[in-house]
Design a protein around this motif. Structure first.
Motif, PDB file in Angstrom:
ATOM      1  N   PHE A  22      47.235  65.678  24.187  1.00 31.66           N
ATOM      2  CA  PHE A  22      48.051  65.267  25.332  1.00 31.66           C
ATOM      3  C   PHE A  22      49.182  64.318  24.964  1.00 31.66           C
ATOM      4  O   PHE A  22      49.965  63.938  25.832  1.00 31.66           O
ATOM      5  CB  PHE A  22      47.172  64.615  26.402  1.00 31.66           C
ATOM      6  CG  PHE A  22      46.270  65.577  27.101  1.00 31.66           C
ATOM      7  CD1 PHE A  22      46.700  66.265  28.222  1.00 31.66           C
ATOM      8  CD2 PHE A  22      45.002  65.830  26.623  1.00 31.66           C
ATOM      9  CE1 PHE A  22      45.870  67.161  28.871  1.00 31.66           C
ATOM     10  CE2 PHE A  22      44.156  66.730  27.258  1.00 31.66           C
ATOM     11  CZ  PHE A  22      44.592  67.400  28.379  1.00 31.66           C
ATOM     12  N   PRO A  26      52.462  67.471  22.366  1.00 31.40           N
ATOM     13  CA  PRO A  26      53.629  67.590  23.254  1.00 31.40           C
ATOM     14  C   PRO A  26      54.862  66.872  22.725  1.00 31.40           C
ATOM     15  O   PRO A  26      55.980  67.385  22.819  1.00 31.40           O
ATOM     16  CB  PRO A  26      53.136  66.960  24.568  1.00 31.40           C
ATOM     17  CG  PRO A  26      51.665  67.105  24.531  1.00 31.40           C
ATOM     18  CD  PRO A  26      51.294  66.937  23.092  1.00 31.40           C
ATOM     19  N   MET A  27      54.667  65.668  22.160  1.00 32.97           N
ATOM     20  CA  MET A  27      55.807  64.934  21.628  1.00 32.97           C
ATOM     21  C   MET A  27      56.408  65.648  20.422  1.00 32.97           C
ATOM     22  O   MET A  27      57.638  65.708  20.275  1.00 32.97           O
ATOM     23  CB  MET A  27      55.383  63.518  21.244  1.00 32.97           C
ATOM     24  CG  MET A  27      55.083  62.612  22.419  1.00 32.97           C
ATOM     25  SD  MET A  27      56.527  62.269  23.452  1.00 32.97           S
ATOM     26  CE  MET A  27      57.456  61.174  22.384  1.00 32.97           C
ATOM     27  N   ARG A  29      56.292  68.854  19.893  1.00 28.57           N
ATOM     28  CA  ARG A  29      56.959  70.044  20.432  1.00 28.57           C
ATOM     29  C   ARG A  29      58.322  69.684  21.014  1.00 28.57           C
ATOM     30  O   ARG A  29      59.321  70.387  20.775  1.00 28.57           O
ATOM     31  CB  ARG A  29      56.065  70.665  21.512  1.00 28.57           C
ATOM     32  CG  ARG A  29      56.632  71.905  22.180  1.00 28.57           C
ATOM     33  CD  ARG A  29      56.795  73.038  21.211  1.00 28.57           C
ATOM     34  NE  ARG A  29      57.203  74.259  21.892  1.00 28.57           N
ATOM     35  CZ  ARG A  29      57.690  75.324  21.272  1.00 28.57           C
ATOM     36  NH1 ARG A  29      57.824  75.321  19.949  1.00 28.57           N
ATOM     37  NH2 ARG A  29      58.032  76.396  21.946  1.00 28.57           N
ATOM     38  N   LEU A  30      58.375  68.595  21.756  1.00 23.74           N
ATOM     39  CA  LEU A  30      59.655  68.136  22.310  1.00 23.74           C
ATOM     40  C   LEU A  30      60.642  67.814  21.197  1.00 23.74           C
ATOM     41  O   LEU A  30      61.835  68.148  21.292  1.00 23.74           O
ATOM     42  CB  LEU A  30      59.430  66.889  23.175  1.00 23.74           C
ATOM     43  CG  LEU A  30      58.988  67.073  24.620  1.00 23.74           C
ATOM     44  CD1 LEU A  30      58.747  65.726  25.269  1.00 23.74           C
ATOM     45  CD2 LEU A  30      60.009  67.865  25.411  1.00 23.74           C
ATOM     46  N   ALA A 243      65.075  68.299  26.108  1.00 19.30           N
ATOM     47  CA  ALA A 243      63.928  67.947  25.269  1.00 19.30           C
ATOM     48  C   ALA A 243      64.218  66.725  24.420  1.00 19.30           C
ATOM     49  O   ALA A 243      63.360  65.843  24.258  1.00 19.30           O
ATOM     50  CB  ALA A 243      63.552  69.134  24.384  1.00 19.30           C
ATOM     51  N   SER A 246      64.087  63.726  26.632  1.00 22.59           N
ATOM     52  CA  SER A 246      62.697  63.461  27.012  1.00 22.59           C
ATOM     53  C   SER A 246      61.938  62.800  25.873  1.00 22.59           C
ATOM     54  O   SER A 246      61.135  61.876  26.092  1.00 22.59           O
ATOM     55  CB  SER A 246      62.002  64.769  27.406  1.00 22.59           C
ATOM     56  OG  SER A 246      62.634  65.370  28.510  1.00 22.59           O
TER      57      SER A 246
END
Length: 272
Positions: A22, A26-27, A29-30, A243, A246
């Motif tokens: 979590f 995700p980080m 991937r961003l 991205a 973000s």
């Protein structure tokens, strides 16, 4: 020794899986999506070189910092007072101050409009008094008002919990040595509440940096990073830039929380 190591790994494994699934994945991937656009990895440099992105970043950090400062001042004074003074209606007042915890950002944004919008109460009062209508709901000032409103409840609860643990003997000792009320506050109360202030301030700052619902509701003249990300993703279909922004937003939030964890120790968790 080996058994203890296995037990430690077994106990930490669920937390490690959760953290990787979590946060890290995700980080990551961003991060890679941010460098996959037409400009490549230059998208990250554009956050500092492009005036639109850079100004939105500065505005976001400035509003978050101002929100944190105002929230800590208001909640610090109110929290200590409510914790140390019991009077009829004390519980009801605390409940009312913490009630905004139940409101989503969109509702808070709408309430700001009802207060400081074109048909808001503040505008009607100022028009009656001065002949000019004061409208600031759709600016950074309106966003600041909304952020302070939803930041106070969690901060005041943290301060009240910390104030309950303060040793009154330290204040009595300071007064017996001739310290003025202000010196007691500066030298005893504030240092005693410092971990709570740091932890609550970090949560407040991180929440204000990434809050979207309130900004979206008020977004007429507001240029903050969550709104820029939304615009890049939905209107411009610039997924790579969205991205990258973000990732930077998440990294800033993580750094603030990590620094607060280092400064305040385990008390950061209490602010949530």
């Amino acid at each position: 020794m080996r058994n203890e190591l296995r037990r430690l790994i077994f106990l930490l494994l669920p937390a490690g899986i959760f953290f990787a699934g979590f946060f890290l994945l995700p980080m990551a991937r961003l991060f890679f999506i941010g460098g996959s656009g037409k400009t490549g990895w230059a998208a990250y440099a554009a956050i500092l070189t492009d005036s639109n992105y850079f100004n939105s970043l500065l505005s976001t950090l400035a509003v978050a910092a101002a929100t944190t400062a105002a929230t800590l001042i208001i909640s610090g004074i109110s929290g200590v007072f409510l914790q140390r003074n019991r009077f009829p209606g004390n519980g009801m007042l605390v409940a009312m101050l913490t009630f905004p915890l139940a409101f989503p950002g969109v509702v808070i944004g709408f309430m700001v409009i009802m207060l400081a919008g074109r048909q808001g109460l503040i505008g009607q009062v100022t028009q009656a008094l001065t002949g000019e209508k004061l409208v600031f709901a759709y600016t950074l000032s309106g966003l600041f008002m909304g952020y302070v409103y939803f930041s106070i409840p969690r901060t005041i609860l943290t301060v009240m919990a910390a104030a309950e643990k303060l040793d009154p003997k330290l204040e009595e000792a300071a007064r017996s040595l001739g310290a003025s009320p202000w010196r007691v506050v500066l030298d005893v109360i504030i240092p005693g509440l410092k971990p709570a202030f740091i932890s609550a301030g970090a949560i407040c700052f991180a929440t204000a940096v990434g809050a979207f619902g309130t900004a979206f509701t008020l977004a007429a003249k507001i240029n903050v990073l969550p709104m820029v990300i939304y615009t890049e993703f939905t209107l411009s279909a610039n997924i790579a830039m969205a991205a990258a922004l973000s990732f930077v937003l998440g990294a800033v939030t993580w750094i603030v929380l990590a620094l607060a964890r280092t400064a305040a120790g385990s008390s950061v968790a209490a602010a949530g």
